[in-house]
Design a protein around this motif. Sequence first.
Motif, mmCIF file in Angstrom:
data_model
loop_
_atom_site.group_PDB
_atom_site.id
_atom_site.type_symbol
_atom_site.label_atom_id
_atom_site.label_comp_id
_atom_site.label_asym_id
_atom_site.label_seq_id
_atom_site.Cartn_x
_atom_site.Cartn_y
_atom_site.Cartn_z
ATOM 1 N N GLN A 40 0.819 -1.128 -0.001
ATOM 2 C CA GLN A 40 0.039 -0.191 -0.031
ATOM 3 C C GLN A 40 0.904 1.348 0.029
ATOM 4 N N GLN A 41 1.967 1.183 0.539
ATOM 5 C CA GLN A 41 2.941 2.276 0.739
ATOM 6 C C GLN A 41 3.372 2.405 -0.721
ATOM 7 N N GLU A 45 3.327 5.850 -3.257
ATOM 8 C CA GLU A 45 4.438 6.332 -3.880
ATOM 9 C C GLU A 45 4.018 6.558 -5.561
ATOM 10 N N ALA A 46 3.440 5.487 -5.969
ATOM 11 C CA ALA A 46 3.170 5.400 -7.222
ATOM 12 C C ALA A 46 2.085 6.486 -7.682
ATOM 13 N N TYR A 50 2.666 9.601 -10.140
ATOM 14 C CA TYR A 50 1.809 9.701 -11.208
ATOM 15 C C TYR A 50 1.370 11.115 -11.136
ATOM 16 N N ARG A 51 1.018 11.804 -10.178
ATOM 17 C CA ARG A 51 0.376 13.122 -9.881
ATOM 18 C C ARG A 51 1.427 14.220 -10.443
ATOM 19 N N LEU A 74 2.134 2.567 -11.773
ATOM 20 C CA LEU A 74 1.068 2.809 -10.760
ATOM 21 C C LEU A 74 -0.024 1.418 -11.215
ATOM 22 N N ARG A 75 -0.455 1.294 -12.287
ATOM 23 C CA ARG A 75 -1.370 0.354 -12.281
ATOM 24 C C ARG A 75 -0.835 -1.220 -11.788
ATOM 25 N N LEU A 76 0.552 -1.298 -12.038
ATOM 26 C CA LEU A 76 1.224 -2.510 -11.555
ATOM 27 C C LEU A 76 1.409 -2.658 -10.097
#
Length: 103
Positions: A40-41, A45-46, A50-51, A74-76
Amino acid sequence: RARLQGAEARLAYARDEVTVAISSRYLDVQRAEASVVVIQQNVREAEEAYRVVQQQHQEGVALTSTMLEVEEALRLAQSRAAQAIAGQMMARAALSYTLGEIW
């Protein structure tokens, strides 16, 4: 007398097996929960990466390919989080089954 001793030995063995099985399932749950926390961390971070890259892309300082790479990461991370949560739920169910709470 010998039959009684044999039965007592089998009972002690069964108790030991149950203790080991419960301990093992409990450790599985703890490992799964720790994995979920870490993953979850990674997702957070992903999401932040992305942002940032999305903002940079909108400002014209990040390439589309970079944006796509960060989105894929991010999807991974989200996929791994879903797998970790499923693993956590399975570990909890296995513990509940071992404890006789479900059958």
